[in-house]
Design a protein around this motif. Structure first.
Motif, PDB file in Angstrom:
ATOM      1  N   LEU A 201       0.821  -1.068  -0.029  1.00 42.06           N
ATOM      2  CA  LEU A 201       0.207   0.305  -0.109  1.00 42.06           C
ATOM      3  C   LEU A 201       1.001   1.367  -0.046  1.00 42.06           C
ATOM      4  O   LEU A 201       0.484   2.441  -0.742  1.00 42.06           O
ATOM      5  CB  LEU A 201      -0.670  -0.229   0.914  1.00 42.06           C
ATOM      6  N   GLU A 202       1.894   1.259   0.563  1.00 44.27           N
ATOM      7  CA  GLU A 202       2.979   2.402   0.637  1.00 44.27           C
ATOM      8  C   GLU A 202       3.620   3.267  -0.616  1.00 44.27           C
ATOM      9  O   GLU A 202       3.855   4.176  -1.001  1.00 44.27           O
ATOM     10  CB  GLU A 202       4.045   2.010   1.241  1.00 44.27           C
ATOM     11  N   ASP A 203       2.906   1.922  -1.998  1.00 48.49           N
ATOM     12  CA  ASP A 203       3.426   2.581  -3.623  1.00 48.49           C
ATOM     13  C   ASP A 203       2.755   2.645  -4.235  1.00 48.49           C
ATOM     14  O   ASP A 203       2.908   3.350  -5.369  1.00 48.49           O
ATOM     15  CB  ASP A 203       4.097   0.999  -4.124  1.00 48.49           C
ATOM     16  N   VAL A 235      -9.194  -1.869  -5.209  1.00 48.94           N
ATOM     17  CA  VAL A 235      -7.638  -2.148  -4.985  1.00 48.94           C
ATOM     18  C   VAL A 235      -7.826  -2.684  -3.379  1.00 48.94           C
ATOM     19  O   VAL A 235      -6.855  -3.472  -3.558  1.00 48.94           O
ATOM     20  CB  VAL A 235      -6.507  -0.197  -4.457  1.00 48.94           C
ATOM     21  N   ALA A 236      -8.679  -2.552  -3.383  1.00 54.60           N
ATOM     22  CA  ALA A 236      -8.344  -3.381  -1.551  1.00 54.60           C
ATOM     23  C   ALA A 236      -8.956  -5.035  -2.367  1.00 54.60           C
ATOM     24  O   ALA A 236      -8.379  -5.557  -1.669  1.00 54.60           O
ATOM     25  CB  ALA A 236      -9.483  -2.765  -0.817  1.00 54.60           C
ATOM     26  N   LEU A 237     -10.243  -5.202  -3.167  1.00 48.50           N
ATOM     27  CA  LEU A 237     -10.091  -6.517  -3.628  1.00 48.50           C
ATOM     28  C   LEU A 237      -8.924  -6.932  -4.036  1.00 48.50           C
ATOM     29  O   LEU A 237      -8.511  -8.294  -3.650  1.00 48.50           O
ATOM     30  CB  LEU A 237     -11.248  -6.466  -4.618  1.00 48.50           C
ATOM     31  N   LEU A 238      -8.174  -6.216  -4.746  1.00 53.11           N
ATOM     32  CA  LEU A 238      -6.959  -7.079  -5.896  1.00 53.11           C
ATOM     33  C   LEU A 238      -5.578  -7.393  -4.698  1.00 53.11           C
ATOM     34  O   LEU A 238      -4.775  -8.267  -5.454  1.00 53.11           O
ATOM     35  CB  LEU A 238      -6.288  -5.746  -6.852  1.00 53.11           C
ATOM     36  N   GLU A 241      -6.990  -6.421   1.039  1.00 50.22           N
ATOM     37  CA  GLU A 241      -7.191  -5.230   1.644  1.00 50.22           C
ATOM     38  C   GLU A 241      -7.809  -4.898   2.182  1.00 50.22           C
ATOM     39  O   GLU A 241      -8.586  -4.690   1.262  1.00 50.22           O
ATOM     40  CB  GLU A 241      -5.771  -4.068   1.893  1.00 50.22           C
ATOM     41  N   ASN A 242      -8.441  -4.151   3.841  1.00 53.49           N
ATOM     42  CA  ASN A 242      -9.560  -3.541   4.233  1.00 53.49           C
ATOM     43  C   ASN A 242      -9.503  -2.555   3.806  1.00 53.49           C
ATOM     44  O   ASN A 242      -8.782  -1.453   3.080  1.00 53.49           O
ATOM     45  CB  ASN A 242      -9.565  -3.975   5.023  1.00 53.49           C
ATOM     46  N   LYS A 243     -10.559  -1.487   2.817  1.00 54.51           N
ATOM     47  CA  LYS A 243     -10.958  -0.773   2.495  1.00 54.51           C
ATOM     48  C   LYS A 243     -10.387   0.014   3.232  1.00 54.51           C
ATOM     49  O   LYS A 243      -9.617   1.760   2.487  1.00 54.51           O
ATOM     50  CB  LYS A 243     -12.095  -0.348   1.794  1.00 54.51           C
ATOM     51  N   ALA A 244     -10.646   0.453   4.914  1.00 49.69           N
ATOM     52  CA  ALA A 244     -10.421   1.721   5.387  1.00 49.69           C
ATOM     53  C   ALA A 244      -8.324   1.599   5.051  1.00 49.69           C
ATOM     54  O   ALA A 244      -7.798   2.938   5.167  1.00 49.69           O
ATOM     55  CB  ALA A 244     -10.399   0.984   6.553  1.00 49.69           C
ATOM     56  N   ASN A 245      -7.782   0.400   5.063  1.00 52.70           N
ATOM     57  CA  ASN A 245      -6.381   0.524   5.394  1.00 52.70           C
ATOM     58  C   ASN A 245      -5.851   0.840   3.717  1.00 52.70           C
ATOM     59  O   ASN A 245      -4.933   2.344   3.699  1.00 52.70           O
ATOM     60  CB  ASN A 245      -5.970  -0.775   5.540  1.00 52.70           C
ATOM     61  N   VAL A 246      -6.307   0.745   2.824  1.00 55.17           N
ATOM     62  CA  VAL A 246      -5.976   1.170   1.741  1.00 55.17           C
ATOM     63  C   VAL A 246      -6.489   2.939   1.501  1.00 55.17           C
ATOM     64  O   VAL A 246      -5.480   3.680   0.770  1.00 55.17           O
ATOM     65  CB  VAL A 246      -6.982   0.695   0.483  1.00 55.17           C
ATOM     66  N   ALA A 248      -6.712   4.454   4.055  1.00 49.77           N
ATOM     67  CA  ALA A 248      -5.457   5.431   5.822  1.00 49.77           C
ATOM     68  C   ALA A 248      -4.285   5.489   4.578  1.00 49.77           C
ATOM     69  O   ALA A 248      -3.532   6.936   4.411  1.00 49.77           O
ATOM     70  CB  ALA A 248      -5.713   5.251   6.414  1.00 49.77           C
ATOM     71  N   GLN A 249      -3.492   4.417   4.061  1.00 42.77           N
ATOM     72  CA  GLN A 249      -2.057   4.960   3.465  1.00 42.77           C
ATOM     73  C   GLN A 249      -2.565   5.009   2.713  1.00 42.77           C
ATOM     74  O   GLN A 249      -1.218   6.513   2.104  1.00 42.77           O
ATOM     75  CB  GLN A 249      -1.777   2.810   3.772  1.00 42.77           C
ATOM     76  N   THR A 250      -2.589   5.002   1.166  1.00 43.04           N
ATOM     77  CA  THR A 250      -2.835   6.093  -0.055  1.00 43.04           C
ATOM     78  C   THR A 250      -2.987   7.798   0.242  1.00 43.04           C
ATOM     79  O   THR A 250      -2.456   8.618  -0.054  1.00 43.04           O
ATOM     80  CB  THR A 250      -3.576   5.063  -0.886  1.00 43.04           C
ATOM     81  N   THR A 251      -3.842   7.291   1.330  1.00 44.61           N
ATOM     82  CA  THR A 251      -3.919   9.083   1.928  1.00 44.61           C
ATOM     83  C   THR A 251      -2.258   9.498   3.057  1.00 44.61           C
ATOM     84  O   THR A 251      -2.106  11.003   1.817  1.00 44.61           O
ATOM     85  CB  THR A 251      -5.080   9.455   2.626  1.00 44.61           C
ATOM     86  N   LYS A 252      -1.768   8.492   3.087  1.00 41.96           N
ATOM     87  CA  LYS A 252      -0.939   9.229   4.505  1.00 41.96           C
ATOM     88  C   LYS A 252       0.389   9.363   3.006  1.00 41.96           C
ATOM     89  O   LYS A 252       1.152   9.851   2.858  1.00 41.96           O
ATOM     90  CB  LYS A 252      -0.314   7.349   4.826  1.00 41.96           C
ATOM     91  N   ASN A 253       0.244   8.431   1.970  1.00 44.75           N
ATOM     92  CA  ASN A 253       1.444   8.233   0.816  1.00 44.75           C
ATOM     93  C   ASN A 253       1.385   9.818   0.297  1.00 44.75           C
ATOM     94  O   ASN A 253       2.367  10.266  -0.472  1.00 44.75           O
ATOM     95  CB  ASN A 253       1.315   7.149  -0.105  1.00 44.75           C
ATOM     96  N   ALA A 254       0.186   9.938  -0.399  1.00 40.30           N
ATOM     97  CA  ALA A 254      -0.402  11.838  -0.721  1.00 40.30           C
ATOM     98  C   ALA A 254       0.238  12.967   0.193  1.00 40.30           C
ATOM     99  O   ALA A 254       1.173  13.312  -0.133  1.00 40.30           O
ATOM    100  CB  ALA A 254      -1.559  11.751  -0.795  1.00 40.30           C
ATOM    101  N   ARG A 255       0.274  12.387   1.471  1.00 41.69           N
ATOM    102  CA  ARG A 255       0.539  13.787   2.084  1.00 41.69           C
ATOM    103  C   ARG A 255       1.728  13.987   2.426  1.00 41.69           C
ATOM    104  O   ARG A 255       2.507  15.001   2.893  1.00 41.69           O
ATOM    105  CB  ARG A 255      -0.215  13.306   3.418  1.00 41.69           C
ATOM    106  N   LYS A 256       2.427  12.960   2.179  1.00 47.00           N
ATOM    107  CA  LYS A 256       4.325  12.452   2.137  1.00 47.00           C
ATOM    108  C   LYS A 256       4.597  13.527   1.319  1.00 47.00           C
ATOM    109  O   LYS A 256       5.585  13.795   1.324  1.00 47.00           O
ATOM    110  CB  LYS A 256       5.176  11.799   1.994  1.00 47.00           C
ATOM    111  N   LEU A 257       4.239  13.866   0.065  1.00 40.32           N
ATOM    112  CA  LEU A 257       4.244  14.426  -1.617  1.00 40.32           C
ATOM    113  C   LEU A 257       4.393  15.304  -1.099  1.00 40.32           C
ATOM    114  O   LEU A 257       4.837  17.445  -1.585  1.00 40.32           O
ATOM    115  CB  LEU A 257       3.416  14.038  -2.364  1.00 40.32           C
ATOM    116  N   ILE A 258       2.841  15.896  -0.566  1.00 41.91           N
ATOM    117  CA  ILE A 258       2.697  17.019  -0.584  1.00 41.91           C
ATOM    118  C   ILE A 258       2.202  17.525   1.086  1.00 41.91           C
ATOM    119  O   ILE A 258       0.828  17.300   1.259  1.00 41.91           O
ATOM    120  CB  ILE A 258       1.227  18.341  -1.374  1.00 41.91           C
ATOM    121  N   PRO A 259       2.799  18.227   2.084  1.00 46.78           N
ATOM    122  CA  PRO A 259       2.375  18.169   2.927  1.00 46.78           C
ATOM    123  C   PRO A 259       1.528  19.045   3.454  1.00 46.78           C
ATOM    124  O   PRO A 259       0.990  20.063   2.879  1.00 46.78           O
ATOM    125  CB  PRO A 259       3.899  18.405   3.589  1.00 46.78           C
TER     126      PRO A 259
END
Length: 259
Positions: A201-203, A235-238, A241-246, A248-259
Motif C-alpha cells: 500500500l505504501e507504493d 484496490v482493496a479487493l486486488l 486489504e481492508n478498504k479503510a486501510n487502503v 488511510a495509507q494512500t492518503t498518508k502517501n499523498a501527504r508525504k508528497l504535499i504536506p
C-alpha cells in the motif's frame, strides 16, 4: 481521502461542478489535486484554486500532449508561474507516444527542462507516461531512463495513471516514486490485476483523472472525483486489504508528497 489527479477545471463540469464537489465531499474527499495541461488551462485552474483554496490544489507544468513547436514559450509560462506563486507540485509532465509521435524529441526536452524546474524549486512531479498504440515505444521506461540520467536523488512524485506491468512498476518504485492508481484498475483487461497483488500500500496513491477513464460500471462516460471510491474498492479487493486501510495509507502517501 485525497484525489491526487483530476481536471476538475474542465468545461465538461461547468454545469454541475458544485454538485460533483458535493458528492466528493460526502465521501470524505478533502483535497483534489489539479494537474495543469498548458497555458490555456492555467486561468481556469487557478480560478478554482482561489475559489476553493483548501479543496482544489493546483500543479504547474506542461502536459506532453500539448508540446508542439511553441513548447519553449509554454515552458517560459510554466517557469514564470512557478516564480509568481507557490505550487506544491510540478505536473503533469512526461511523455505521450500514443496520439502523435511528431514531437517526441521536443517532449523529451520539455520533460528534462521541467525536471530542472523541479530541482530548482525542490518540488515533486506528476508524470504522464503513455506508450504507443503498438507498444513499440515505451513511455514509462523512457521516463525512467531520463530521470536516471538526470541524476537528482531527491526527485520524487507520482507516475500518474499507471497501467504498466510488474517489472515496470518495480522500476518506477526504485526511483522513489509512487504509482497513481485510477479507473484502469477496474477494467477487465487493464492489467493491474497482475500488478497490485504484488505491491504494498505504501507504493500507491489514488486518483480518477476526471473527466477521463471512468471506472467500471461508468466506463465510457464522464468520470468524476466521487468515483475514486470505486477505485478504492477495487484496490482493496486486488491487494487483499481492508478498504479503510487502503484509504488511510494512500492518503498518508499523498501527504508525504504535499504536506
Amino acid at each position: 481521502m485525497i484525489e491526487t489527479h483530476a481536471h476538475v477545471y474542465d468545461t465538461v463540469f461547468d454545469e454541475d461542478r458544485e454538485d460533483t464537489f458535493a458528492r466528493a465531499r460526502a465521501l470524505g474527499i478533502n483535497e483534489i489535486w489539479m494537474p495543469n495541461c498548458s497555458s490555456k488551462t492555467v486561468g481556469p485552474m487557478l480560478q478554482l484554486a482561489e475559489k476553493y483554496p483548501d479543496f482544489c490544489v493546483p500543479m504547474m507544468g506542461l502536459h506532453p500532449c500539448y508540446v508542439a513547436e511553441n513548447f519553449e514559450e509554454e515552458l517560459e509560462i510554466v517557469a514564470s508561474q512557478l516564480k509568481s506563486r507557490n505550487f506544491p507540485m510540478i505536473g503533469e509532465i512526461g511523455l505521450d507516444f500514443y496520439w502523435d509521435l511528431s514531437f517526441v524529441a521536443e517532449q523529451e526536452q520539455a520533460f528534462i527542462r521541467q525536471l530542472e524546474l523541479a530541482k530548482a524549486f525542490n518540488l515533486p512531479i506528476c508524470i504522464h507516461s503513455r506508450n504507443s498504440k503498438d507498444l513499440t515505444q515505451n513511455a514509462i521506461l523512457r521516463c525512467c531512463e531520463l530521470i536516471e540520467a538526470f541524476g537528482w536523488k531527491e526527485l520524487r512524485g507520482i507516475f500518474h495513471c499507471f497501467s504498466g506491468n510488474l517489472e515496470e512498476a518495480k522500476r518506477v518504485l526504485s526511483l522513489h516514486f509512487v504509482l497513481g492508481i485510477g479507473g484502469v484498475a477496474t477494467f477487465k483487461n487493464g492489467g493491474l490485476d497482475k500488478v497490485l497483488p504484488y505491491l504494498a500500500l505504501e507504493d500507491i496513491v489514488l486518483e480518477t483523472d476526471s473527466p477521463y477513464l471512468a471506472p467500471v460500471p461508468f466506463r465510457g462516460k464522464r468520470n468524476e472525483v466521487a468515483y475514486i471510491d470505486l477505485v478504492a474498492d477495487r484496490v482493496a479487493l486486488l491487494m487483499g486489504e481492508n478498504k479503510a486501510n487502503v484509504v488511510a495509507q494512500t492518503t498518508k502517501n499523498a501527504r508525504k508528497l504535499i504536506p
